[in-house]
Design an enzyme around this catalytic site. Sequence first.
Site, PDB file in Angstrom:
ATOM      1  N   GLU A 249      41.829  34.264  45.150  1.00 20.61           N
ATOM      2  CA  GLU A 249      40.828  35.282  44.814  1.00 20.61           C
ATOM      3  C   GLU A 249      40.160  35.854  46.049  1.00 20.61           C
ATOM      4  OE1 GLU A 249      38.678  37.911  43.087  1.00 20.61           O
ATOM      5  OE2 GLU A 249      39.726  36.582  41.720  1.00 20.61           O
ATOM      6  N   ASP A 253      40.440  39.675  47.620  1.00 22.00           N
ATOM      7  CA  ASP A 253      39.252  40.526  47.735  1.00 22.00           C
ATOM      8  C   ASP A 253      39.082  41.093  49.141  1.00 22.00           C
ATOM      9  OD1 ASP A 253      38.425  40.342  45.104  1.00 22.00           O
ATOM     10  OD2 ASP A 253      37.105  38.642  45.447  1.00 22.00           O
ATOM     11  N   SER A 443      40.552  41.923  39.173  1.00 27.99           N
ATOM     12  CA  SER A 443      39.997  41.543  40.465  1.00 27.99           C
ATOM     13  C   SER A 443      40.830  42.127  41.599  1.00 27.99           C
ATOM     14  CB  SER A 443      39.897  40.026  40.590  1.00 27.99           C
ATOM     15  OG  SER A 443      41.106  39.414  40.248  1.00 27.99           O
ATOM     16  N   ILE A 486      43.967  58.644  32.481  1.00 23.81           N
ATOM     17  CA  ILE A 486      44.887  57.639  31.937  1.00 23.81           C
ATOM     18  C   ILE A 486      44.966  57.866  30.435  1.00 23.81           C
ATOM     19  CG2 ILE A 486      45.390  55.181  31.733  1.00 23.81           C
ATOM     20  CD1 ILE A 486      45.328  56.263  34.631  1.00 23.81           C
TER      21      ILE A 486
END
Length: 526
Positions: A249, A253, A443, A486
């Site tokens: 993670e 990031d 994320s 979208i």
Amino acid sequence: MVAAPFLFAVLLFSFVHADNEDWIKIGRPLPNKTIKVTLALKQTNRQWLENTLKEVSDPESLHYGRYLSLDEIVTHVHAYPEGVAQTTSYFASNGLRADFTLGGGFAVVEMPVSVAETMFSANFFAYEHKTKKGFIVYRSEQFSTPNMLKPHLCFISGITDFPKTRISPRFSQPGNDTDGDVTPSYINKAYNISGYASTSSNNSQAIAGFLSQYFSPSDLAHFQKEYNIPQNPIKKIVGKNDGNDQGIEANLDVQYITGIGRNVDTWFISVSSHANGNQEDFMTWVVELINNTDTPWVHSVSYGDYESSIDPAFMDRVDEEFMKLGISGRSLLFASGDFGTACSLLKGGRFEPMWPASSPYVTAVGGTVSMDECWDHGGGGFSNHYSTPDYQTDAVATYLKSGAAPNDKYFNSSGRGYPDVSVFSVSFLIVYIDLPWPVDGTSCASPTTAGMISLLNDVRLNAGLSTLGFINPLLYKLSGNGFFDITKGSNHGTIWCKGFEATSGWDPASGWGSPNFGLMKDIVLI
């Protein structure tokens, strides 16, 4: 290319009692073990926060972009003096010191477990996380708020609540592939960033790192070299970072916020109960942001939990801090979650919104798999706690009349709709332990969008303008102008859940769609 599993790269925090299924009770703590408790004091002038945030964030307002410093804000909104006095006195009488944040909104107190048990009528035990061995916290199944403090507090954190982690490796799902692996150059081309790099000395951005998720500086350097990104090491680390214990993670990031927000000074704000006296991670992050007047302009946060699991008093009080940050010109971006509509079979298939993405005071970032299709696992829907904010009333009404929405028995049609925007969220290549790994998750989307917001801030700063701050009112005034719409897919998440269909304009599967930086860099010069 090294074959590797896709990783579900969202961590969740929760505020739950000590019988949490992720934790094992291992015995009583030694009496001299310490904890940190955070007390949220009631504050003055919430309506001032609401009004001022609208004035500085609405592009049609005469006060648009005229932000106040955090020091100025706390002259209007602060803890009641009697609350500060009572809190100080109560802990001092027990030989303890309460440390207050700017404006006195939060008090943080470190104390031995034995003292906490007496003061709060609690009974603490040590709990070890089932999968993160050595991750131990001290929590009680119940407690009582001292009578002299009750009138002055919104909540107390750090006694019955503790972090809840959900880090689940998962292989690539059929149909989740983009046209190819997503890399900074792929994003750069798709969203018309055209190699833009920041030049303002006042530009800054940050990543929130929770639950002992650390990044590797060497992996970051490798990633930037591999994808021809100007070398830009993390400018400042707040808290602890162990580069030898890197997490998927945190690596994701920092690599993508710097890979898109090129040359922007980047912070890594690391909060972990390991290093903070068992204090709940999310509260540590909130306290850090509101107490640091130099905190960066853009924050990406890839964490969240089911709205139904959070105490409404907690959400409302934290929202006050979100509003302060918006009034000071800062942008808060939260991943919208990776469970689609997260329907609950126990509740007849009713959808479960995610918080903080559902807060009307942050920007929620959803996921896509291409330039016109949403990711079926991208979080999105309507809050059960917040009503539709003024800035999105028209957009929500248009969607509900479009015929694309499922039966409203599954969701609160009068709630705050999210996400606000969405970008690619699958097939992201990162460097992890010096090897390429492909990962999935919103994320991926949050730091990518945060990097683009930082570049737009650079455009404004170099033109002598203020930062974008709380961007939602601007996004909804644009009504899709400056975005790739979208219009395909839905975010059902699983085969037994209904989902929201993507359609023209705003929808709760993809928000307004994906930013077209080539257009937005001109639009934001207002």
